[in-house]
Design a protein around this motif. Structure first.
Motif, PDB file in Angstrom:
ATOM      1  N   TYR A   1       5.168  -1.089  12.034  1.00  0.00           N
ATOM      2  CA  TYR A   1       3.908  -1.580  11.488  1.00  0.00           C
ATOM      3  C   TYR A   1       3.561  -2.966  12.047  1.00  0.00           C
ATOM      4  O   TYR A   1       2.439  -3.210  12.502  1.00  0.00           O
ATOM      5  CB  TYR A   1       3.967  -1.653   9.960  1.00  0.00           C
TER       6      TYR A   1
ATOM      7  N   SER B   1       8.121  -1.076  -4.562  1.00  0.00           N
ATOM      8  CA  SER B   1       8.290   0.351  -4.285  1.00  0.00           C
ATOM      9  C   SER B   1       9.709   0.804  -4.602  1.00  0.00           C
ATOM     10  O   SER B   1       9.929   1.888  -5.157  1.00  0.00           O
ATOM     11  CB  SER B   1       7.982   0.648  -2.815  1.00  0.00           C
TER      12      SER B   1
ATOM     13  N   SER C   1       1.737  -3.384   2.095  1.00  0.00           N
ATOM     14  CA  SER C   1       1.560  -2.154   1.322  1.00  0.00           C
ATOM     15  C   SER C   1       1.310  -0.964   2.237  1.00  0.00           C
ATOM     16  O   SER C   1       1.391   0.191   1.802  1.00  0.00           O
ATOM     17  CB  SER C   1       0.391  -2.295   0.337  1.00  0.00           C
ATOM     18  N   GLN C   2       1.008  -1.235   3.514  1.00  0.00           N
ATOM     19  CA  GLN C   2       0.786  -0.170   4.478  1.00  0.00           C
ATOM     20  C   GLN C   2       2.091   0.384   5.044  1.00  0.00           C
ATOM     21  O   GLN C   2       2.086   1.349   5.800  1.00  0.00           O
ATOM     22  CB  GLN C   2      -0.094  -0.677   5.634  1.00  0.00           C
ATOM     23  N   VAL C   3       3.208  -0.251   4.702  1.00  0.00           N
ATOM     24  CA  VAL C   3       4.517   0.222   5.158  1.00  0.00           C
ATOM     25  C   VAL C   3       5.101   1.127   4.081  1.00  0.00           C
ATOM     26  O   VAL C   3       5.458   0.668   2.997  1.00  0.00           O
ATOM     27  CB  VAL C   3       5.483  -0.950   5.433  1.00  0.00           C
ATOM     28  N   ASN C   4       5.208   2.410   4.359  1.00  0.00           N
ATOM     29  CA  ASN C   4       5.709   3.380   3.384  1.00  0.00           C
ATOM     30  C   ASN C   4       7.235   3.392   3.409  1.00  0.00           C
ATOM     31  O   ASN C   4       7.849   3.854   4.365  1.00  0.00           O
ATOM     32  CB  ASN C   4       5.162   4.767   3.707  1.00  0.00           C
ATOM     33  N   VAL C   5       7.835   2.898   2.328  1.00  0.00           N
ATOM     34  CA  VAL C   5       9.300   2.819   2.288  1.00  0.00           C
ATOM     35  C   VAL C   5       9.917   4.019   1.583  1.00  0.00           C
ATOM     36  O   VAL C   5      11.133   4.113   1.448  1.00  0.00           O
ATOM     37  CB  VAL C   5       9.759   1.522   1.584  1.00  0.00           C
ATOM     38  N   ALA C   6       9.093   4.947   1.127  1.00  0.00           N
ATOM     39  CA  ALA C   6       9.600   6.016   0.275  1.00  0.00           C
ATOM     40  C   ALA C   6      10.389   7.074   1.034  1.00  0.00           C
ATOM     41  O   ALA C   6      11.327   7.656   0.513  1.00  0.00           O
ATOM     42  CB  ALA C   6       8.437   6.673  -0.471  1.00  0.00           C
ATOM     43  N   GLU C   7      10.000   7.357   2.273  1.00  0.00           N
ATOM     44  CA  GLU C   7      10.650   8.459   2.968  1.00  0.00           C
ATOM     45  C   GLU C   7      10.575   8.240   4.472  1.00  0.00           C
ATOM     46  O   GLU C   7       9.883   7.353   4.957  1.00  0.00           O
ATOM     47  CB  GLU C   7       9.968   9.778   2.597  1.00  0.00           C
TER      48      GLU C   7
ATOM     49  N   ASN D   1       5.801  -5.778  -1.487  1.00  0.00           N
ATOM     50  CA  ASN D   1       5.582  -4.350  -1.692  1.00  0.00           C
ATOM     51  C   ASN D   1       6.887  -3.561  -1.633  1.00  0.00           C
ATOM     52  O   ASN D   1       7.063  -2.573  -2.356  1.00  0.00           O
ATOM     53  CB  ASN D   1       4.615  -3.812  -0.648  1.00  0.00           C
TER      54      ASN D   1
ATOM     55  N   GLU E   1      12.342   3.889  -7.605  1.00  0.00           N
ATOM     56  CA  GLU E   1      13.398   4.846  -7.312  1.00  0.00           C
ATOM     57  C   GLU E   1      14.352   4.963  -8.499  1.00  0.00           C
ATOM     58  O   GLU E   1      14.150   4.338  -9.530  1.00  0.00           O
ATOM     59  CB  GLU E   1      14.147   4.418  -6.040  1.00  0.00           C
TER      60      GLU E   1
ATOM     61  N   LYS F   1      10.436   1.296  10.100  1.00  0.00           N
ATOM     62  CA  LYS F   1       9.051   1.406   9.633  1.00  0.00           C
ATOM     63  C   LYS F   1       8.379   0.032   9.579  1.00  0.00           C
ATOM     64  O   LYS F   1       7.213  -0.114   9.953  1.00  0.00           O
ATOM     65  CB  LYS F   1       9.021   2.080   8.261  1.00  0.00           C
TER      66      LYS F   1
END
Length: 418
Positions: free
Chosen positions: A118, A179, A101-107, A175, A183, A114
């Motif tokens: 991590y 995520s 969940s600490q890996v931000n896949v949004a942008e 996660n 979208e 990414k």
């Protein structure tokens, strides 16, 4: 709490076991499940809806199995069930921990970049923490590698050569897919397919290089394809491994009543919160056992925190922090153009009746995620449905409580527009 400084505070929003124990926070003891998990196998997957205490549980596991904390065991676990019943594997492993969940896949950068960045950071922390078990040259090579798979192969090879054992714990393993479901339209499907191909290459590195793997997540998506683990999520013996039983909740209320922090009668509090937060059953064969019904732990902690802080019950029973993300259902319906009407029909049926007789799928392949007939299963994994009985006594997937029903009703109009 004013004059009650020595009373245990509730761990609302706290997911670190050491923080709970060092801070003298209230802890619902789940350590008795450790021996059973060890007997269940070496590569395990446990799924539960959000806010059921997964992260706190794996944090406890990390400290229990960590070889560097072996001598601190009695101090750290004093008073808990496992302190009197330790297993052979206590303090046996070097533990590598990932929280996806600490890996931000949004942008920003690509998923691969990414994810790799991590994992590399976590592995570098790991090798420094356990550097006394490795040759200095191995430590240096691990730190210099830029690919997390190369790092893993390097240190696990030496660990095996030296008779050491490494445990991989992954929290929120799915996660990425969760995520991606937030979208829009076709982009969701393309990103999902891309993530599936990427995941397949990543997870195939894990199984041959670790002695044990324990993963938590919301859904069993992807695992059927990779064959990496035994899914213990529906085992009878693990029905109450996460969340709170009514016994747990009563003991919590009685503790704070006994300390004079709250005045409300225990039965009155239970009668108030049971219809809203209870009702979850994660093993179909446990349906006849009313005591097997589980409360969402975060909802209970939120309610009790408000009661203790304000001296009176909260009026709004739905905590925004426990909100279910219905955006995922909207996107599934939007993507599956052919099955959109089927999906809407299923949701309408659940809305009207409060249940569906459609079967639960224990494993869902990645390419099946956007098929309308999988909606009830996904709703189960997201905490919108659970095992239950209908008014006519039939076994079905039912809306578990008033909290889920309120959120379902509030979102239906938006969902049905797609």
């Amino acid at each position: 709490m004013g004059q009650h400084e020595n009373i245990k505070e509730l761990p609302k929003g706290v997911s670190g076991f050491r923080e709970v124990r060092d801070g003298n926070l209230y802890y619902v003891d789940k350590t008795s499940f450790l021996p059973t998990l060890e007997k269940a196998g070496r590569f395990l997957l446990l799924t539960r809806p959000r806010r059921f205490g997964k992260s706190l549980f794996v944090s406890m596991m990390k400290d229990y199995y960590d070889i560097n904390r072996k001598d601190l065991f009695q101090e750290e676990f004093k008073g808990l069930w496992i302190a009197e019943n330790p297993t052979r594997l206590q303090g046996y492993f070097q533990v590598l921990y990932f929280d996806f969940s600490q890996v931000n896949v949004a942008e920003g950068n690509s998923l691969e970049e990414k994810f790799n960045n991590y994992c590399c950071k976590q592995i570098d922390k790991f090798i420094r923490y356990y550097e006394n078990f490795y040759d200095p040259e191995t430590v240096e090579r691990v730190l210099n590698f830029k690919n997390h798979g190369d790092k893993i192969r390097e240190f696990t090879h030496e660990a095996r050569e030296n008779g050491q054992h490494v445990y991989l714990i992954i929290d929120e393993y799915d996660n990425f897919t969760n995520s991606i479901f937030c979208e829009q339209g076709e982009q969701t499907y393309r990103n999902l397919a891309h993530a599936y191909r990427f995941y397949s290459s990543v997870f195939l590195v894990y199984k041959p290089n670790f002695d044990s793997i324990f993963m938590t997540g919301v859904s069993p998506i992807l695992m059927i394809d990779f064959g990496i683990s035994t899914n213990v999520s529906h085992y009878n013996i693990f029905n109450d491994i996460l969340g709170f039983s009514e016994k747990d909740v009563r003991e919590m209320i009685d503790y704070y009543r006994g300390e004079g922090v709250i005045q409300e009668d225990t039965d009155e509090i239970i009668d108030k919160i049971r219809p809203w937060y209870d009702g979850y059953c994660f093993s179909k064969s446990k349906l006849e056992d009313e005591s097997a019904r589980m409360y969402n732990s975060n909802m209970v902690l939120s309610y009790m925190s408000y009661l203790i802080r304000n001296g009176k019950p909260q009026k709004k029973m739905v905590d925004p922090n426990t909100a279910i993300n219905f955006k995922r259902l909207q996107n599934i319906i939007e993507i599956d153009k052919i099955g959109a009407e089927t999906g809407k029909s299923i949701l309408k049926d659940i809305s009207v009746n409060g249940y569906t007789r459609m079967d639960l799928k224990n494993d869902i392949m990645a390419q099946q995620l956007v098929e309308a007939e999988n909606l009830p299963s996904l709703m189960y994994y997201y905490g919108m449905l659970t095992w239950g009985k209908t008014a006519k006594g039939m076994t079905a997937l039912v809306i578990p409580n008033l909290n889920a029903r309120k959120q379902f009703d509030d979102n239906m109009a938006t969902i049905m527009r797609f």
